[in-house]
Design an enzyme around this catalytic site. Structure first.
Site, PDB file in Angstrom:
ATOM      1  N   SER A 239       0.835  -1.209   0.000  1.00  0.00           N
ATOM      2  CA  SER A 239       0.000   0.000   0.000  1.00  0.00           C
ATOM      3  C   SER A 239       0.869   1.259   0.000  1.00  0.00           C
ATOM      4  O   SER A 239       1.886   1.337   0.692  1.00  0.00           O
ATOM      5  CB  SER A 239      -0.886   0.006   1.246  1.00  0.00           C
ATOM      6  OG  SER A 239      -1.519   1.256   1.370  1.00  0.00           O
ATOM      7  N   LYS A 295     -13.788  -3.333   3.647  1.00  0.00           N
ATOM      8  CA  LYS A 295     -14.621  -2.116   3.593  1.00  0.00           C
ATOM      9  C   LYS A 295     -16.036  -2.373   4.127  1.00  0.00           C
ATOM     10  O   LYS A 295     -16.613  -1.532   4.814  1.00  0.00           O
ATOM     11  CB  LYS A 295     -14.672  -1.567   2.169  1.00  0.00           C
ATOM     12  CG  LYS A 295     -13.331  -1.005   1.705  1.00  0.00           C
ATOM     13  CD  LYS A 295     -13.433  -0.330   0.350  1.00  0.00           C
ATOM     14  CE  LYS A 295     -12.064   0.166  -0.086  1.00  0.00           C
ATOM     15  NZ  LYS A 295     -12.098   0.924  -1.323  1.00  0.00           N
ATOM     16  N   ASN A 320     -14.336   3.209   3.740  1.00  0.00           N
ATOM     17  CA  ASN A 320     -12.877   3.073   3.590  1.00  0.00           C
ATOM     18  C   ASN A 320     -12.129   3.898   4.627  1.00  0.00           C
ATOM     19  O   ASN A 320     -10.908   3.990   4.577  1.00  0.00           O
ATOM     20  CB  ASN A 320     -12.434   3.450   2.167  1.00  0.00           C
ATOM     21  CG  ASN A 320     -12.497   4.943   1.926  1.00  0.00           C
ATOM     22  OD1 ASN A 320     -13.211   5.654   2.632  1.00  0.00           O
ATOM     23  ND2 ASN A 320     -11.775   5.426   0.937  1.00  0.00           N
ATOM     24  N   ASP A 336     -14.109   7.324  -1.239  1.00  0.00           N
ATOM     25  CA  ASP A 336     -13.899   6.951  -2.650  1.00  0.00           C
ATOM     26  C   ASP A 336     -14.843   7.705  -3.578  1.00  0.00           C
ATOM     27  O   ASP A 336     -14.441   8.215  -4.614  1.00  0.00           O
ATOM     28  CB  ASP A 336     -14.125   5.444  -2.851  1.00  0.00           C
ATOM     29  CG  ASP A 336     -12.968   4.612  -2.317  1.00  0.00           C
ATOM     30  OD1 ASP A 336     -11.842   5.153  -2.220  1.00  0.00           O
ATOM     31  OD2 ASP A 336     -13.187   3.424  -2.000  1.00  0.00           O
ATOM     32  N   THR A 389     -20.120  -8.761 -17.069  1.00  0.00           N
ATOM     33  CA  THR A 389     -21.137  -9.658 -16.522  1.00  0.00           C
ATOM     34  C   THR A 389     -22.408  -8.831 -16.348  1.00  0.00           C
ATOM     35  O   THR A 389     -22.519  -8.038 -15.404  1.00  0.00           O
ATOM     36  CB  THR A 389     -20.658 -10.235 -15.167  1.00  0.00           C
ATOM     37  OG1 THR A 389     -19.344 -10.751 -15.342  1.00  0.00           O
ATOM     38  CG2 THR A 389     -21.586 -11.322 -14.658  1.00  0.00           C
ATOM     39  N   GLN A 485      -8.915  10.750  -2.347  1.00  0.00           N
ATOM     40  CA  GLN A 485      -9.476   9.929  -1.260  1.00  0.00           C
ATOM     41  C   GLN A 485      -8.547   9.947  -0.042  1.00  0.00           C
ATOM     42  O   GLN A 485      -9.003   9.984   1.092  1.00  0.00           O
ATOM     43  CB  GLN A 485      -9.839   8.498  -1.713  1.00  0.00           C
ATOM     44  CG  GLN A 485      -8.720   7.615  -2.254  1.00  0.00           C
ATOM     45  CD  GLN A 485      -7.895   6.971  -1.170  1.00  0.00           C
ATOM     46  OE1 GLN A 485      -8.400   6.718  -0.082  1.00  0.00           O
ATOM     47  NE2 GLN A 485      -6.630   6.705  -1.438  1.00  0.00           N
TER      48      GLN A 485
HETATM   49  P1  NAP Z   1     -13.573  -5.316  -8.658  1.00  0.00           P
HETATM   50  O1  NAP Z   1     -14.584  -5.107  -7.611  1.00  0.00           O
HETATM   51  O2  NAP Z   1     -12.833  -6.592  -8.731  1.00  0.00           O
HETATM   52  O3  NAP Z   1     -14.297  -5.080 -10.085  1.00  0.00           O
HETATM   53  C1  NAP Z   1     -13.580  -5.293 -11.276  1.00  0.00           C
HETATM   54  C2  NAP Z   1     -14.418  -4.813 -12.443  1.00  0.00           C
HETATM   55  O4  NAP Z   1     -13.625  -4.944 -13.632  1.00  0.00           O
HETATM   56  C3  NAP Z   1     -15.684  -5.664 -12.670  1.00  0.00           C
HETATM   57  O5  NAP Z   1     -16.683  -4.843 -13.175  1.00  0.00           O
HETATM   58  C4  NAP Z   1     -15.196  -6.666 -13.712  1.00  0.00           C
HETATM   59  O6  NAP Z   1     -16.247  -7.165 -14.528  1.00  0.00           O
HETATM   60  C5  NAP Z   1     -14.303  -5.786 -14.552  1.00  0.00           C
HETATM   61  N1  NAP Z   1     -13.336  -6.565 -15.300  1.00  0.00           N
HETATM   62  C6  NAP Z   1     -12.260  -7.215 -14.793  1.00  0.00           C
HETATM   63  N2  NAP Z   1     -11.599  -7.833 -15.802  1.00  0.00           N
HETATM   64  C7  NAP Z   1     -12.267  -7.561 -16.937  1.00  0.00           C
HETATM   65  C8  NAP Z   1     -12.064  -7.925 -18.293  1.00  0.00           C
HETATM   66  N3  NAP Z   1     -11.046  -8.674 -18.663  1.00  0.00           N
HETATM   67  N4  NAP Z   1     -12.938  -7.469 -19.205  1.00  0.00           N
HETATM   68  C9  NAP Z   1     -13.988  -6.712 -18.828  1.00  0.00           C
HETATM   69  N5  NAP Z   1     -14.249  -6.337 -17.567  1.00  0.00           N
HETATM   70  C10 NAP Z   1     -13.377  -6.764 -16.628  1.00  0.00           C
HETATM   71  O7  NAP Z   1     -12.444  -4.182  -8.597  1.00  0.00           O
HETATM   72  P2  NAP Z   1     -12.624  -2.657  -8.123  1.00  0.00           P
HETATM   73  O8  NAP Z   1     -12.247  -2.542  -6.704  1.00  0.00           O
HETATM   74  O9  NAP Z   1     -13.937  -2.166  -8.560  1.00  0.00           O
HETATM   75  O10 NAP Z   1     -11.452  -1.947  -8.936  1.00  0.00           O
HETATM   76  C11 NAP Z   1     -11.537  -1.817 -10.355  1.00  0.00           C
HETATM   77  C12 NAP Z   1     -10.461  -0.863 -10.839  1.00  0.00           C
HETATM   78  O11 NAP Z   1     -10.691   0.415 -10.295  1.00  0.00           O
HETATM   79  C13 NAP Z   1      -9.072  -1.269 -10.343  1.00  0.00           C
HETATM   80  O12 NAP Z   1      -8.374  -1.853 -11.396  1.00  0.00           O
HETATM   81  C14 NAP Z   1      -8.401   0.006  -9.892  1.00  0.00           C
HETATM   82  O13 NAP Z   1      -7.318   0.357 -10.753  1.00  0.00           O
HETATM   83  C15 NAP Z   1      -9.472   1.054 -10.020  1.00  0.00           C
HETATM   84  N6  NAP Z   1      -9.594   1.777  -8.728  1.00  0.00           N
HETATM   85  C16 NAP Z   1      -9.029   3.014  -8.658  1.00  0.00           C
HETATM   86  C17 NAP Z   1      -9.126   3.742  -7.497  1.00  0.00           C
HETATM   87  C18 NAP Z   1      -8.510   5.106  -7.429  1.00  0.00           C
HETATM   88  O14 NAP Z   1      -8.409   5.670  -6.322  1.00  0.00           O
HETATM   89  N7  NAP Z   1      -8.090   5.670  -8.540  1.00  0.00           N
HETATM   90  C19 NAP Z   1      -9.810   3.223  -6.382  1.00  0.00           C
HETATM   91  C20 NAP Z   1     -10.390   1.945  -6.492  1.00  0.00           C
HETATM   92  C21 NAP Z   1     -10.262   1.242  -7.683  1.00  0.00           C
HETATM   93  P3  NAP Z   1     -17.059  -8.509 -14.095  1.00  0.00           P
HETATM   94  O15 NAP Z   1     -18.111  -8.043 -13.130  1.00  0.00           O
HETATM   95  O16 NAP Z   1     -17.589  -9.004 -15.357  1.00  0.00           O
HETATM   96  O17 NAP Z   1     -16.065  -9.430 -13.459  1.00  0.00           O
END
Ligand code: NAP
Length: 514
Positions: A239, A295, A320, A336, A389, A485
């Site tokens: 982290s 969370k 968070n 967030d 999905t 955040q």
């Molecule tokens: P998560 O709960 O695991 O959700 C992942 C999402 O990505 C789901 O909608 C999933 O779709 C989709 N996905 C994964 N692989 C895919 C693929 N090959 N093709 C199409 N869709 C795909 O993860 P999360 O916590 O929401 O985080 C997602 C992203 O947000 C992270 O990669 C991170 O970089 C970014 N994030 C950024 C911040 C920030 O502060 N900037 C904070 C949190 C997260 P399915 O439902 O179909 O599996």
């Protein structure tokens, strides 16, 4: 004063000399020479004599995690021959101690004795007895106990031992979960903490480097009243939050320290961690950032405790940030959604309320998308949730659609047909190492009025953002959300304005290194 001791495992004279010089340069106060593998009397004598700082000499047995497998007599003979080199301390394991060692001369000169006990499997059974037994031995100047933390809760016991000590005491937990005891030894007046000279060069697992303790964990600024914060998750060892928050504390001279707090994934583990940290008042545990998978657990815990819950955190079903008030009262927030909205509205140069005039495509239906959709729906945007999905998009849309905001689901492959003004990627597509991926492979209608926001921040400039820039869109980098955040958490933790520039700089430096 709690000493910062450089732990050096001696392989040969040249390496030890170089490590000792580095330790002094990095700001250590003391050097522990671990001579388990280096039983050459003359060379060891010269090392002790030429050390740039006071020295502890230790020959750790295999039974207590070291490499020495000779007899007690051999060890004592070896140590006795080093006395004339004038080490400041000699470490001997309690189980090997039977009678006074007479290391000290008639005038009280000569090395002092550190009696020690180690358990590499977990907490010793008779922990308190061990420390009392050592403290009662007249010959013993410093009592030392070190064990492998079974969980972060063991740190509290180490700190309690320091808080109730009757003699100078070292109480440290080993392993990743033991880091708080190493960082907070100074807050509780421990005799010393051990640190490695270089990453991976230490003598026990979980030892930070001297530079980390000093520069990252604010060793020089720490005192009895220092407030303690951390990031709770599993895993948390990579982290960036400790670097960001500690740099921010330093920038505004806030008396706090922030550290990784790895906690097993269950609600029970989260609850047990919170209860133990909150119960030990001298710790001044004042709050934590919460990351995957805790969370939902954080929200539930604060709810169960009757704490204050931010309305949107409740709606999102995840917090968070947990803040511990002066009377132990708890509050849970979700920074967030606010971070995402603020990153977006800053680029669009609008107020949050004006989001009601926009049609927004949110790509993804996971945790990040959930916070973003909740925030947008709260401010009345029309939202289309695109997800691979479809069922997950269906349920997310159903949950947040209301008289206030229309939220509809769609399949991710339909994104090219979206007639939205704002696109927010909340999928992991395009994230390192799959930097050539994009959730929007083609979008002919993008133009200067379109805003594209990628929450992915490794790399900073994703393929999605490059394509959007090429089409003339305004773009928002995920790093802005990440910094926002953390800045919002800082405000909750300290009540002060966040030094956002410093926080962004730390994130960018860390990302450039990774
Ligand atoms: P998560 O709960 O695991 O959700 C992942 C999402 O990505 C789901 O909608 C999933 O779709 C989709 N996905 C994964 N692989 C895919 C693929 N090959 N093709 C199409 N869709 C795909 O993860 P999360 O916590 O929401 O985080 C997602 C992203 O947000 C992270 O990669 C991170 O970089 C970014 N994030 C950024 C911040 C920030 O502060 N900037 C904070 C949190 C997260 P399915 O439902 O179909 O599996």
């Amino acid at each position: 004063m709690t000493l910062l001791a450089a732990a050096i495992l001696v392989q040969d004279s040249a390496q030890a000399q170089a490590d000792m010089a580095s330790a002094a340069e990095h700001g250590a106060n003391l050097i522990e020479l671990r001579l388990d593998d280096f039983l050459e009397v003359d060379a060891a004598w010269k090392l002790v004599r030429s050390a740039p700082l006071p020295v502890i000499v230790t020959v750790r047995s295999t039974a207590e995690g070291g490499h020495f497998d000779g007899t007690d007599t051999e060890r004592l003979e070896f140590l006795s021959k080093l006395i004339s080199a004038q080490p400041a301390y000699v470490d001997l394991e309690l189980v090997r101690y039977s009678s006074p060692l007479h290391f000290r001369g008639p005038d009280g000169d000569g090395p002092r004795l550190i009696l020690s006990a180690h358990d590499f499997k977990g907490r010793p059974d008779r922990l308190n007895n061990l420390v009392s037994q050592m403290s009662r031995i007249e010959d013993c100047t410093v009592a030392k106990v070190a064990w492998r933390a079974r969980s972060v809760r063991d740190n509290v016991e180490a700190m309690e031992l320091l808080a109730t000590k009757t003699k100078p005491t070292i109480a440290l937990c080993m392993g990743e979960a033991g880091l708080p005891s190493r960082i907070l030894a100074k807050k509780f007046g421990g005799f010393l903490t051990f640190a490695s000279v270089f990453e991976g060069s230490g003598t026990a697992s979980g030892q930070p480097t001297i530079a980390e303790l000093r520069d990252l964990y604010r060793w020089n600024a720490m005192g009895k009243a220092t407030r303690v914060f951390g990031v709770v998750g599993n895993p948390v060892n990579h982290s960036m939050s400790p670097a960001i928050h500690n740099a921010a504390f330093s920038e505004v001279n806030f008396d706090g320290v922030y550290m990784p707090l790895p906690v097993d994934s269950s609600y029970e583990a989260f609850k047990a961690f919170m209860e133990s940290f909150l119960a030990f008042k001298p710790l001044h545990f004042s709050g934590c950032s919460v990351t995957i998978p805790h969370k939902e657990n954080a929200l539930r815990y604060v709810q169960e405790k009757g704490g204050q819950i931010e309305q949107l955190a409740e709606r999102i079903g995840a917090a968070n940030t947990v803040v511990v008030g002066p009377n132990g009262n708890l509050a849970a927030y979700n920074t967030d959604y606010a971070a995402a909205l603020d990153a977006l509205t800053a680029t669009m140069d609008i107020e949050r309320e004006e989001l009601a005039n926009y049609r927004v495509a949110v790509l993804g239906a996971g945790g990040a998308a959930r916070a973003v959709v909740a925030g947008l729906a709260h401010y009345g945007s029309t939202v289309v949730v695109y997800n691979r999905t479809k069922e997950k998009a269906d349920s997310l849309a159903a949950e947040f659609s209301s008289h206030r905001a229309k939220v509809v689901p769609a399949r991710l492959e339909k994104i090219c047909d979206a007639c939205c003004q704002v696109f927010i990627n909340c999928t992991s597509l395009g994230m390192h190492p799959n930097v050539d991926q994009t959730p929007v492979p083609d979008h002919p209608d993008w133009n200067g009025a379109t805003v594209v926001f990628d929450t992915v921040y490794t790399p900073l400039q994703t393929r999605l953002l490059r394509d959007a820039n090429a089409a003339g869109c305004r773009t928002v980098q995920g790093v802005e959300m990440f910094v926002n955040q953390a800045a919002a958490q800082f405000r909750f933790f300290t009540g002060l304005d966040a030094p956002v520039k410093t926080m962004r700089q730390v994130v960018l430096e860390r990302l450039a290194k990774s």
